[in-house]
Design a protein around this motif. Structure first.
Motif, PDB file in Angstrom:
ATOM      1  N   SER A   8       0.851  -1.188   0.000  1.00 25.82           N
ATOM      2  CA  SER A   8       0.000   0.000   0.000  1.00 25.82           C
ATOM      3  C   SER A   8       0.883   1.232   0.000  1.00 25.82           C
ATOM      4  O   SER A   8       2.070   1.171   0.306  1.00 25.82           O
ATOM      5  CB  SER A   8      -0.911   0.002   1.225  1.00 25.82           C
ATOM      6  OG  SER A   8      -0.127   0.008   2.401  1.00 25.82           O
TER       7      SER A   8
ATOM      8  N   GLU B  68      -4.164   0.505  -2.166  1.00 27.94           N
ATOM      9  CA  GLU B  68      -3.948  -0.760  -1.446  1.00 27.94           C
ATOM     10  C   GLU B  68      -3.776  -1.887  -2.456  1.00 27.94           C
ATOM     11  O   GLU B  68      -3.965  -1.678  -3.658  1.00 27.94           O
ATOM     12  CB  GLU B  68      -5.168  -1.078  -0.565  1.00 27.94           C
ATOM     13  CG  GLU B  68      -5.342  -0.113   0.579  1.00 27.94           C
ATOM     14  CD  GLU B  68      -6.662  -0.324   1.302  1.00 27.94           C
ATOM     15  OE1 GLU B  68      -7.332  -1.349   1.059  1.00 27.94           O
ATOM     16  OE2 GLU B  68      -7.007   0.567   2.096  1.00 27.94           O
ATOM     17  N   THR B  69      -3.469  -3.068  -1.932  1.00 26.73           N
ATOM     18  CA  THR B  69      -3.280  -4.246  -2.787  1.00 26.73           C
ATOM     19  C   THR B  69      -4.450  -4.425  -3.758  1.00 26.73           C
ATOM     20  O   THR B  69      -5.608  -4.338  -3.345  1.00 26.73           O
ATOM     21  CB  THR B  69      -3.133  -5.514  -1.908  1.00 26.73           C
ATOM     22  OG1 THR B  69      -1.990  -5.344  -1.075  1.00 26.73           O
ATOM     23  CG2 THR B  69      -2.937  -6.758  -2.761  1.00 26.73           C
TER      24      THR B  69
ATOM     25  N   THR C 274       6.484  -2.659  -1.460  1.00 29.93           N
ATOM     26  CA  THR C 274       5.237  -2.583  -2.230  1.00 29.93           C
ATOM     27  C   THR C 274       5.604  -2.821  -3.688  1.00 29.93           C
ATOM     28  O   THR C 274       6.629  -2.327  -4.172  1.00 29.93           O
ATOM     29  CB  THR C 274       4.572  -1.207  -2.017  1.00 29.93           C
ATOM     30  OG1 THR C 274       4.008  -1.175  -0.712  1.00 29.93           O
ATOM     31  CG2 THR C 274       3.471  -0.935  -3.032  1.00 29.93           C
TER      32      THR C 274
END
Ligand code: 1HN
Length: 352
Positions: free
Chosen positions: A290, A303-304, A327
């Motif tokens: 994220s 976010e993912t 990330t």
């Protein structure tokens, strides 16, 4: 700079009617609009699609619409600046989230647009491309180049969801988009065929040097390989440089498709990264982690599995929200197309 070109209103109404009757138009009132000074005008917005919001709607599509009624069960990610009907994330790039449920098949076809799949969740999905069965694991990139037969299936449990990226806006825009339906393919290559021959960087089958180049020698790029390669690159890359790997054709070392380019970007723990301003448009998809993306002054907290649109010539500042974990972003851009047109530029990353 001449900012005082004649306007449409400066011309007599009867003259404009005469022009219209002859299917003609004066250029000068619109010249600056189609050819602005310094930088292109853009309708593409720095958009953000949250997976958390879209996933339930996609699963609902699974209940509402049987695969036979959809062929491809997809929710298209539409850039609001380009109009929702035009099915574009950027001016050239189409992206959608596709759902396949256990036991379903998405029938065989081939078409003129280039497509890729990037797997978001689920186990047991597969695509057959040109007679090769390609398993779909999370984060895997699978190419379906123009003209190659492809069909999808699901032998596992639970939903399988992937991101489709196509050069559809481009190919449709030049009135060259069409498909051909086909009967199910016979799988005529052993599992792992392309990977066994072409997945190891720096070495290719000796015989491939004697033969004319295959245009698409490698169709599946497993995430675990890419993530490992990013980790090795990160270890030798200074903090202020991007840890980014391009997916390439292993025989040419160049982009794997003619129009769209693919890369993977690792933001190390705590890393903030300013990308150079590029003439290409892009779509960023969050593989894991994220952070924030500041795109042309618009801040998005991602976010993912979220997806973001980056217009041409945009300023991009990325920041990893985590101080302890990396990330990872998957990037689709239209740089290969722009390079072929001779218009690709890496501009100064300006604080304009
Ligand atoms: C297509 O062929 C697929 O094969 C997915 O899964 C999305 C969107 C527009 C045109 C063709 C697929 C597509 C598509």
């Amino acid at each position: 700079m001449n900012d005082s070109l004649g306007r449409l209103e400066d011309l007599p109404a009867d003259y404009l009617l005469e022009l219209k009757a002859r299917n003609t138009l004066p250029l000068w009132p619109s010249l600056r609009a189609v050819l602005p000074y310094g930088r292109p005008s853009r309708s593409t917005r720095p958009a953000h699609w949250r997976y958390r919001d879209i996933r339930p709607q996609l699963l609902r599509a699974g209940e509402l619409t049987p695969i036979e009624k959809a062929e491809r069960r997809v929710l298209v990610l539409c850039n609001p600046g380009l109009g929702l009907e035009s099915m574009r994330a950027t001016a050239t790039i189409y992206v959608g989230l596709q759902l396949i449920l256990p036991g379903e098949t998405a029938p065989n076809h081939r078409h003129t647009p280039s497509a890729v799949r990037f797997v978001v969740e689920g186990e047991g999905g597969f695509t057959v491309v040109d007679g090769e069965k390609l398993p779909m694991g999370r984060g895997d990139l699978i190419l379906t180049p123009p003209g190659l037969w492809h069909e999808h299936g699901h032998e596992g449990r639970g939903p399988v969801i992937w991101l489709d990226a196509l050069d559809l806006p481009l190919v449709y825009g030049i009135e060259a988009s069409y498909a051909i339906e086909g009967r199910p393919q016979a799988v005529d290559k052993p599992i792992g065929w392309g990977g066994a021959r072409f997945r190891h960087g720096g070495v290719v089958p000796y015989r491939s040097l004697d033969a004319p180049r295959e245009p698409y020698p490698l169709l599946r790029f497993p995430w675990q390989d890419v993530q490992r390669a990013l980790g090795e690159l990160a270890a030798v890359t200074p903090r202020d440089e991007a840890v980014q790997l391009a997916y390439v054709n292993p025989e040419t070392g160049r982009e794997c498709l003619a129009t769209l380019g693919f890369s993977a970007l690792q933001l190390r723990p705590g890393e903030e990264l300013r990308l150079p301003r590029r003439s290409a448009s892009a779509v960023l998809h969050v593989v894991e982690g994220s952070g924030t993306a500041l795109v042309d002054g618009t801040t998005q907290r991602f976010e993912t599995a979220d997806t973001l649109a980056v217009p041409t010539h945009a300023d991009v500042l990325l920041a990893n929200a985590s101080g302890t974990a990396s990330t990872y972003l998957f990037v689709v851009d239209d740089a290969p197309l722009q390079r072929k047109l001779g218009i690709y530029e890496v501009l100064s990353s300006s604080a304009r």
